[in-house]
Design a protein around this motif. Structure first.
Motif, mmCIF file in Angstrom:
data_model
loop_
_atom_site.group_PDB
_atom_site.id
_atom_site.type_symbol
_atom_site.label_atom_id
_atom_site.label_comp_id
_atom_site.label_asym_id
_atom_site.label_seq_id
_atom_site.Cartn_x
_atom_site.Cartn_y
_atom_site.Cartn_z
ATOM 1 N N TYR B 324 0.835 -1.202 0.000
ATOM 2 C CA TYR B 324 0.000 0.000 0.000
ATOM 3 C C TYR B 324 0.872 1.255 0.000
ATOM 4 C CZ TYR B 324 -4.238 2.660 1.028
ATOM 5 O OH TYR B 324 -5.297 3.518 0.960
ATOM 6 N N ASP B 325 1.898 1.204 0.821
ATOM 7 C CA ASP B 325 2.828 2.326 0.946
ATOM 8 C C ASP B 325 3.465 2.636 -0.413
ATOM 9 O OD1 ASP B 325 4.390 4.265 2.043
ATOM 10 O OD2 ASP B 325 5.568 2.940 3.319
ATOM 11 N N LYS B 326 3.897 1.594 -1.093
ATOM 12 C CA LYS B 326 4.578 1.809 -2.376
ATOM 13 C C LYS B 326 3.633 2.358 -3.438
ATOM 14 C CE LYS B 326 8.351 -1.354 -1.801
ATOM 15 N NZ LYS B 326 8.738 -2.740 -1.803
ATOM 16 N N SER B 327 2.341 2.012 -3.339
ATOM 17 C CA SER B 327 1.433 2.382 -4.420
ATOM 18 C C SER B 327 0.921 3.820 -4.345
ATOM 19 C CB SER B 327 0.233 1.427 -4.448
ATOM 20 O OG SER B 327 0.603 0.248 -5.115
ATOM 21 N N CYS B 328 1.067 4.482 -3.197
ATOM 22 C CA CYS B 328 0.573 5.864 -3.047
ATOM 23 C C CYS B 328 -0.876 5.997 -3.502
ATOM 24 C CB CYS B 328 1.423 6.848 -3.841
ATOM 25 S SG CYS B 328 3.092 6.934 -3.290
ATOM 26 N N ILE B 329 -1.780 5.272 -2.906
ATOM 27 C CA ILE B 329 -3.190 5.303 -3.297
ATOM 28 C C ILE B 329 -4.055 5.605 -2.070
ATOM 29 C CG2 ILE B 329 -3.090 3.789 -5.311
ATOM 30 C CD1 ILE B 329 -3.595 1.431 -3.475
ATOM 31 N N VAL B 330 -5.313 5.944 -2.299
ATOM 32 C CA VAL B 330 -6.221 6.152 -1.161
ATOM 33 C C VAL B 330 -7.378 5.155 -1.180
ATOM 34 C CG1 VAL B 330 -5.708 8.592 -0.868
ATOM 35 C CG2 VAL B 330 -7.515 7.900 -2.434
ATOM 36 N N ASN B 331 -7.450 4.355 -2.228
ATOM 37 C CA ASN B 331 -8.536 3.394 -2.372
ATOM 38 C C ASN B 331 -7.936 2.082 -2.873
ATOM 39 O OD1 ASN B 331 -11.013 2.241 -2.678
ATOM 40 N ND2 ASN B 331 -11.691 3.539 -4.375
ATOM 41 N N PRO B 332 -8.092 0.976 -2.173
ATOM 42 C CA PRO B 332 -8.919 0.758 -0.978
ATOM 43 C C PRO B 332 -8.406 1.557 0.219
ATOM 44 C CG PRO B 332 -7.465 -1.112 -1.312
ATOM 45 C CD PRO B 332 -7.322 -0.235 -2.518
ATOM 46 N N LYS B 333 -9.281 1.637 1.248
ATOM 47 C CA LYS B 333 -8.836 2.280 2.481
ATOM 48 C C LYS B 333 -8.659 1.220 3.556
ATOM 49 C CE LYS B 333 -13.535 3.858 3.476
ATOM 50 N NZ LYS B 333 -14.384 5.035 3.635
ATOM 51 N N LEU B 334 -7.747 1.491 4.448
ATOM 52 C CA LEU B 334 -7.347 0.465 5.415
ATOM 53 C C LEU B 334 -7.948 0.732 6.787
ATOM 54 C CD1 LEU B 334 -3.562 0.289 4.449
ATOM 55 C CD2 LEU B 334 -5.531 -0.730 3.288
ATOM 56 N N PHE B 335 -8.379 -0.329 7.390
ATOM 57 C CA PHE B 335 -9.079 -0.301 8.662
ATOM 58 C C PHE B 335 -8.285 -1.244 9.559
ATOM 59 C CE2 PHE B 335 -13.722 -0.986 10.288
ATOM 60 C CZ PHE B 335 -13.350 -1.686 11.405
ATOM 61 N N ILE B 336 -7.673 -0.686 10.593
ATOM 62 C CA ILE B 336 -6.811 -1.515 11.452
ATOM 63 C C ILE B 336 -7.472 -1.688 12.817
ATOM 64 C CG2 ILE B 336 -4.566 -1.650 12.606
ATOM 65 C CD1 ILE B 336 -3.421 -0.079 10.208
ATOM 66 N N LYS B 337 -7.738 -2.963 13.162
ATOM 67 C CA LYS B 337 -8.308 -3.251 14.480
ATOM 68 C C LYS B 337 -7.175 -3.168 15.503
ATOM 69 C CE LYS B 337 -10.615 -7.336 13.539
ATOM 70 N NZ LYS B 337 -11.639 -8.362 13.846
ATOM 71 N N VAL B 338 -7.391 -2.419 16.567
ATOM 72 C CA VAL B 338 -6.321 -2.236 17.548
ATOM 73 C C VAL B 338 -6.726 -2.809 18.902
ATOM 74 C CG1 VAL B 338 -4.852 -0.560 18.735
ATOM 75 C CG2 VAL B 338 -5.598 -0.112 16.392
ATOM 76 N N MET B 339 -5.869 -3.709 19.408
ATOM 77 C CA MET B 339 -6.010 -4.223 20.769
ATOM 78 C C MET B 339 -4.777 -3.758 21.544
ATOM 79 S SD MET B 339 -8.734 -6.068 21.275
ATOM 80 C CE MET B 339 -8.523 -7.347 22.528
#
Lengths: 296, 747
Positions: B324-339
């Protein structure tokens, strides 16, 4: 117990480890040519006036009991600093934030309460509270009491000092200070006097003393071309003798504080020349050759 | 060469904008496909909607032209695909999402409105009291079934259940229609997959990827996925058909890192794939969603925890972030579950991306999600395996369909309380009679009027929601989606009706901060300090503060606003939210479930701005209302720690279906390792204090330029260089310019 402070900055990130709240004390014994917080130098309250933000509403004229604010017949705002008692009445009504008051008498309990508000953030980030300035140790009794109370609450404490203070002041805060952020501006005394107006004899002695007592230090070296840029090797030599030094930070000089000098009607002493990236790298390399750890 | 080709191939990956359909593969004119659907609708008039829709799905999948792009691992396109932007922003909620949208539009237009429904809708959206539409956007298929069974397995499961019900003689006519329709749809899916396979075989020599792609298509047509590539292809196909043909949003692509990991591990062990290959594969995969170009963006989510409570972040999680970092995109968007035990290293990697401006990432508090889940009565197993269902919300995996029909503007009630239920701009009566404002002798009188007005809007929202909830099956039966959901297949009922275990309906309660600030200012200036009378304030608001500029200045400077960690006003915000969420959640919906609440305002905070009169917090008509859980823009003057403390005083378990918080930081405040650690500290504190969703910006030069032109919007933009700090907007222009230049250089 009261102190003269000019700001409490939450989410301070570069004043020691983690997320911190920094208390800025007013008044400083040095007059560094490059000082980026000129509002901190005088121990008295001061009014800051930003001409470019004034919208000409005239509310300050009505608010000022001393008549320090007037308008010329052609509608220009005139501020006579000599009449100003820094009561802050005008700053309260200024809708454009062109006027602001630097400095206030702060009660220890109130300061402590505000500092404890961010306890959760300190805990999550291994952060804490930093006392800075100006030179906070001019008001050492207040600092010592505040630090003591913070330690009672389990908060990590740091003291940001120029070191040009009495040994008694150091002794007062030493038991309650986890980290000293200690400025090192020059090694040669004549250079130090030229840059700051004062000798560095007691600064070096105080640093050695803190180190000998087991106090942890992080050294900050403002890097100002043509002023102290030739001092790095000598500073490094001195620092390499310390036992409790945690890391060293080089602070590249910036001249953005010009606006602040103007707002206080203070003569702008800022050096013109900015450091090049390669000079900073060179200085860091020099420190590294003495086995000193550089903080990024 | 199979790999190291992404950059070279990238320009050739967008089939959606530049289709090149295989000659003779079917209808290649999108309008003609839609016409065919309309003809079918006419010829089947009077038949059950499920059956008509099944035949329409069959018609599209059998007749639309297809293409296979040999350089794209996921290069499978067909003439049944429309972008949201093609339909035009103005038609956002009637947009053409696919050829079957015409069915939804037709069936919706056919619905017989009740007088209550018409009454509730009247002037509701026009006055900015709220907004509504039938929602098919917040569903997540049961990816476990989709991936575990494949299309053949899904079809088999439906047929088995169908036969079982026939054999034991319990089948109802409605169930018969349901099963038949779902079977028709899945059979059509398998046929188009076979068409892709045959098409690919013709191009076997076009690219070295083709033999692998053909093998994958053979697997899709007959089995469930066995490799990471097949897993992602199955995800791609399923999403494409549900989203664009079934016209039910597949709102997240699944827990890709966790669910994809066993495939990745097996590939690596078998020597089929390297870490670098997997990263490249994800770059092609992400690019599909970039090219589809949804305005809402396509979410996927990371993380979770296992039965022992251990974090499920794994090597694939890092690979995906790298891609994702390399592609420089905004779509898809990332959702990170945090515990609490989500690795710092992983969070810092994501935070560092945000810091570098790659900020299409939201962090969601999974520990809070679990508390909410238990409060809603879900089992421990369901709680452990929560899915991300949208921009920032949770649902139980494979057991829940939660449409979101109505947003209510909590700030509108202030205007209505001042004007006895009447909208200032239009003169429309949208609230209720609470009396002339001069009759409010105490703050409690005013507050009660505000509560009554807002409750009236919520009551209208119930009526609108009930209407859509009752007719979801009429407007858009969900065939492919239902076929993925085990509960639906077992019960023989549509997943959008009561075919799943959890059938809650979301109501949005938006813009709480503008409402709380307004109440606070009324209390303070009218009733406590008596600086103005309520009639004067009424005139000030009616005249958009004209003639009351001094009063407005005083109120704007007042820091007793939500976002500054001041208990008086924060508690007022909590009290109002608790009151209204209690009202909403104690109400049952029309699908056997309950109403639940989401606190988002998204773009409505902006779109309602012009429709809402000036408010007592100093806001003028046209100024944005408070966004999501954050403060009204410009009112939080004490920095991010105070803002986080205010926001996390709200009991987010009451806002069970989402309440994201937006932060804004300047790059200089978070530079270096210290800065990254501080960003992590903020995130951890937010989560620990029970915040829900956390998203934000580290501003770039563009923002600084905007701040220079409109400083009132950015009182908090902190600039810090080493030990020096000041607010950006207080710097002189020449220094701001210099700073902007530096920001450009840094970018």
């Amino acid at each position: 117990m009261k102190a003269n402070i000019f700001d409490i900055k939450h989410f301070a990130v570069h004043d020691g480890p983690g997320i911190r709240t920094t208390v800025f004390f007013k008044g400083c014994p040095l007059k560094c040519r490059w000082c980026h917080n000129p509002e901190s130098i005088s121990a008295k309250k001061q009014l800051g006036y930003l001409l470019h933000k004034c919208v000409g509403c005239g509310k300050c004229v009505a608010a000022c009991p001393q008549g320090a604010h007037t308008f010329t017949p052609d509608g220009l705002h005139k501020f006579e600093r000599e009449k100003c008692t820094a009561c802050g009445a005008c700053a309260k009504v200024c809708p454009a934030d062109a006027l602001s008051l630097y400095g206030k008498e702060a009660e220890l309990e109130a300061v402590l309460t505000e500092l404890l508000e961010d306890e959760d953030f300190y805990e999550s980030s291994n952060g804490g509270v930093t006392l800075s300035g100006g030179e906070c140790l001019i008001q050492a009794d207040f600092c010592a009491e505040l630090l003591k109370r913070l330690k009672e609450n389990g908060i990590h404490t740091a003291v940001d000092t120029c070191g040009f203070v009495s040994r008694e002041a150091i002794d007062k805060v030493l038991p309650y200070t986890d980290l000293f952020l200690y400025d090192m501006k020059a090694f040669d005394d004549d250079v130090h006097i030229r840059c700051t107006g004062q000798s560095n004899k007691c600064i070096l002695e105080n640093l050695s003393y803190i180190d000998k007592c087991g106090g942890k230090t992080e050294i900050r070296i403002p890097f100002v071309p043509d002023y102290n840029s030739d001092q790095i090797e000598k500073i490094a030599g001195f620092l390499s003798t310390l036992k409790n030094l945690t890391k060293i930070k080089i602070l590249p000089y910036h001249n953005y504080a010009g606006t602040k000098y103007k707002s206080l009607d203070m003569p702008d002493t800022l050096p013109e020349k900015l450091p090049e990236v390669c000079e900073i790298k060179e200085a860091e390399n020099m420190l590294s050759t003495f086995g000193l750890e550089i903080a990024k | 060469m199979l790999w190291n080709r992404f950059e070279e191939d990238r320009a050739k990956l967008n089939l959606y904008l530049n289709p090149n359909f295989e000659a003779g593969s079917g209808i290649s004119d999108r309008d003609a496909v839609v016409d065919g659907v309309m003809d079918l609708l006419k010829s089947m008039e009077g038949e059950p909607h499920q059956l008509i829709k099944a035949r329409a799905i069959e018609y599209v999948l059998d007749n639309a032209a297809i293409e296979v792009n040999p350089v794209d691992w996921f290069g499978f396109n067909f003439c049944g695909w429309y972008t949201v932007s093609q339909a035009g922003e103005a038609k956002r909620h009637k947009n053409i999402r696919g050829p079957l949208q015409v069915l939804c539009n037709y069936w919706e237009s056919e619905l017989e409105h009740t007088p209550e429904f018409d009454d509730a809708c009247e002037n509701f959206a026009e006055t900015g009291a709220g907004v509504f539409w039938p929602d098919y956007d917040h569903s997540v298929p049961d990816w476990d079934s989709v991936i575990g069974l494949g299309f053949t397995g899904l079809l088999r499961r439906v047929k088995e259940k169908h036969n079982e019900k026939i054999e034991n003689g319990t089948i109802t006519p409605e169930q018969e229609i349901y099963y038949t329709s779902v079977e028709i749809a899945y059979e059509a899916v398998l046929r188009i997959c076979n068409r892709f396979l045959e098409c690919a075989k013709k191009h076997i020599n076009d690219d070295e990827k083709m033999p692998v792609m053909i093998e994958c298509l053979e697997n899709i047509c007959t089995d469930s996925p066995k490799t990471l590539y097949q897993y992602l292809t199955m995800t791609y196909f399923y999403h494409l058909f549900q989203e664009h043909v079934d016209r039910i949003q597949a709102r997240t692509l699944g827990n890709l890192d966790v669910d994809g990991y066993p495939f990745y591990k097996a590939d690596v062990e078998a020597g089929r794939l390297t870490r670098e290959n997997a990263e490249e594969l994800f770059r092609y995969f992400f690019e599909k969603y970039t090219n589809q170009g949804h305005t809402h963006s396509q979410p996927l989510y990371f993380g979770g925890f296992d039965e022992n409570g251990d974090s499920l972040i794994n090597e694939l999680s890092y690979i995906m972030l790298d891609a994702y970092d390399k592609s420089c995109i905004v779509n898809p968007k990332l959702f990170i579950k945090v515990m609490p035990n989500t690795p710092d290293e992983f969070l810092k990697k994501a935070l560092d991306m945000i810091r570098r401006g790659k900020n299409s990432i939201v962090f969601i508090n999974e520990e809070l999600g679990c508390r909410i889940s238990r409060k809603l009565g879900r089992t421990e197993e369901e709680t452990r395996r929560l899915v991300g269902t949208g921009c920032n919300n949770f649902a139980s995996r494979g057991k829940e369909t939660t449409p979101e029909h109505v947003y209510v503007n909590l700030a509108k009630g202030i205007e209505l309380a001042f004007n006895n239920g009447v909208d200032f701009a239009t003169g429309a009566f949208v609230g209720c009679k609470t009396g002339d404002v001069s009759e409010f002798k105490t703050f409690e009188d005013f507050k009660n009027a505000y509560i009554a007005q807002t409750e009236k809007l919520i009551d209208k929202a119930f009526i609108i929601s009930d209407f859509y909830d009752s007719h979801l099956l009429d407007i858009n039966p969900a065939l492919l989606y239902s076929g993925s959901m085990p509960d639906s297949v077992n019960s023989g009922k549509d997943a959008y009706y009561d075919g799943v275990k959890y059938t809650n309906t979301v109501m949005f309660l938006s813009c709480h901060a503008t409402a709380a600030d307004s109440l606070m200012m009324v209390k303070k200036y009218v009733y406590d300090k008596k600086i103005i009378t309520i009639e004067q304030l009424y005139n000030a608001l009616k005249n958009n503060w004209e003639g009351y500029e001094d009063l407005r200045d005083m109120i704007l400077k007042d820091e007793e606003k939500f976002g500054n960690n001041i208990d008086s006003v924060d508690n007022l915000a909590c009290e109002m939210l608790n009151h209204f969420t209690n009202k909403v959640t104690s109400r049952k919906n029309k699908r056997g479930g309950h109403f639940v609440v989401n606190g988002e305002s998204i773009w409505w905070a902006h779109f309602w701005a012009e429709k809402c009169a000036a408010t007592p917090d100093g806001r003028m008509r046209g100024d944005m209302l408070s966004k999501n859980m954050s403060a009204t823009i410009g009112q939080d003057k004490k920095g991010i720690t105070a803002l986080i403390k205010s926001v996390t005083k709200i009991d987010a378990t009451n806002l069970a279906y989402g309440c994201p918080f937006d932060y804004m930081l300047h790059p200089s405040a978070v530079k270096g390792e210290d800065g990254l650690n501080a960003m992590l500290g903020l995130l951890r504190t937010f989560m620990k204090r029970g915040g829900y969703g956390y998203q934000g910006n580290v501003q770039d030069a563009d923002t600084l330029r905007d701040a220079q032109n409109r400083p009132e919007k950015y009182p908090n933009l902190q600039v810090r260089i080493s030990g020096w700090s000041w607010f950006f907007t207080q710097m002189e222009k020449e220094f701001q310019d210099e700073f902007i230049k530096r920001a450009e250089m840094a970018g």
